[in-house]
Design a protein around this motif. Structure first.
Motif, PDB file in Angstrom:
ATOM      1  N   ARG A  37       0.818  -1.214   0.000  1.00 25.38           N
ATOM      2  CA  ARG A  37       0.000   0.000   0.000  1.00 25.38           C
ATOM      3  C   ARG A  37       0.850   1.262   0.000  1.00 25.38           C
ATOM      4  NH1 ARG A  37      -5.158  -1.773   3.642  1.00 25.38           N
ATOM      5  NH2 ARG A  37      -6.084  -3.066   2.015  1.00 25.38           N
ATOM      6  N   GLU A  46      -3.055  -1.498  -9.600  1.00 32.44           N
ATOM      7  CA  GLU A  46      -3.417  -0.896  -8.318  1.00 32.44           C
ATOM      8  C   GLU A  46      -4.481  -1.700  -7.573  1.00 32.44           C
ATOM      9  OE1 GLU A  46      -4.491   3.193  -8.777  1.00 32.44           O
ATOM     10  OE2 GLU A  46      -2.513   3.741  -9.525  1.00 32.44           O
ATOM     11  N   ARG A  47      -5.553  -2.050  -8.262  1.00 28.56           N
ATOM     12  CA  ARG A  47      -6.630  -2.777  -7.590  1.00 28.56           C
ATOM     13  C   ARG A  47      -6.216  -4.197  -7.185  1.00 28.56           C
ATOM     14  NH1 ARG A  47     -12.991  -3.046  -8.749  1.00 28.56           N
ATOM     15  NH2 ARG A  47     -13.419  -4.669  -7.236  1.00 28.56           N
ATOM     16  N   PRO A  48      -5.605  -4.989  -8.102  1.00 23.39           N
ATOM     17  CA  PRO A  48      -5.193  -6.332  -7.682  1.00 23.39           C
ATOM     18  C   PRO A  48      -4.200  -6.325  -6.517  1.00 23.39           C
ATOM     19  CG  PRO A  48      -5.122  -6.176 -10.066  1.00 23.39           C
ATOM     20  CD  PRO A  48      -5.379  -4.797  -9.547  1.00 23.39           C
ATOM     21  N   GLY A  50      -3.984  -3.935  -4.250  1.00 24.15           N
ATOM     22  CA  GLY A  50      -4.779  -3.523  -3.094  1.00 24.15           C
ATOM     23  C   GLY A  50      -5.589  -4.678  -2.537  1.00 24.15           C
ATOM     24  N   ASP A  51      -6.154  -5.475  -3.440  1.00 23.60           N
ATOM     25  CA  ASP A  51      -6.899  -6.663  -3.004  1.00 23.60           C
ATOM     26  C   ASP A  51      -5.978  -7.650  -2.291  1.00 23.60           C
ATOM     27  OD1 ASP A  51      -9.167  -5.589  -4.160  1.00 23.60           O
ATOM     28  OD2 ASP A  51      -9.139  -6.910  -5.916  1.00 23.60           O
ATOM     29  N   THR A  93      -3.679 -12.970  -9.193  1.00 28.47           N
ATOM     30  CA  THR A  93      -4.213 -11.834  -9.944  1.00 28.47           C
ATOM     31  C   THR A  93      -3.254 -10.654  -9.903  1.00 28.47           C
ATOM     32  OG1 THR A  93      -6.445 -12.556  -9.416  1.00 28.47           O
ATOM     33  CG2 THR A  93      -6.210 -10.299 -10.205  1.00 28.47           C
ATOM     34  N   ALA A  94      -2.721 -10.358  -8.738  1.00 28.98           N
ATOM     35  CA  ALA A  94      -1.770  -9.250  -8.609  1.00 28.98           C
ATOM     36  C   ALA A  94      -0.497  -9.538  -9.390  1.00 28.98           C
ATOM     37  CB  ALA A  94      -1.455  -8.994  -7.138  1.00 28.98           C
TER      38      ALA A  94
END
Length: 122
Positions: A37, A46-48, A50-51, A93-94
């Motif tokens: 983060r 960014e989203r993967p 963050g998840d 995913t990330a």
């Protein structure tokens, strides 16, 4: 960090040591959340990423509660929830969004026997 547990093995027999260990696990998970983060990622990642930090963040909360547990049953409930919430497949995913390998390594089936210098089949 989750591989080893304090002695004695059961929190009923040594709650203070287990609570201390749970606090260390919570601190390690807080760092695991802070690191991704605190970094700027490409827009598609960014989203993967963050998840990816969401599960350790939830687990950190459970381990922090285990560290403050007044009794062994409460400790076991929070420690169990902290172990259960972590999903190792979220990282795929990330890793894909960052252009990294997404295929998990294959490990030798014979535990304790390192045949190729790393315990993994390549």
């Amino acid at each position: 960090m989750l591989d080893g547990t304090p002695e004695p093995d059961f929190p009923e027999d040594g709650l203070p040591g287990h609570r201390e260990w749970a606090a260390k696990v919570a601190d390690a998970l807080a760092e695991e959340v802070r690191m991704p983060r605190g970094h700027e990622w490409p827009a598609g990642a960014e989203r993967p990423v963050g998840d990816l930090a969401a599960d350790p963040e939830e687990a950190e909360g459970e381990w922090a509660k285990a560290a403050g547990a007044a009794d062994a049953d409460t400790y076991l409930g929070h420690a169990g929830a902290g172990r259960h919430v972590t999903d190792p497949y979220v990282s795929v995913t990330a890793r894909h969004a960052l252009g990294l390998a997404t295929t998990p390594p294959e490990y030798d089936e014979e535990a304790g026997r390192d045949t190729d210098g790393g315990g993994m089949k390549v």
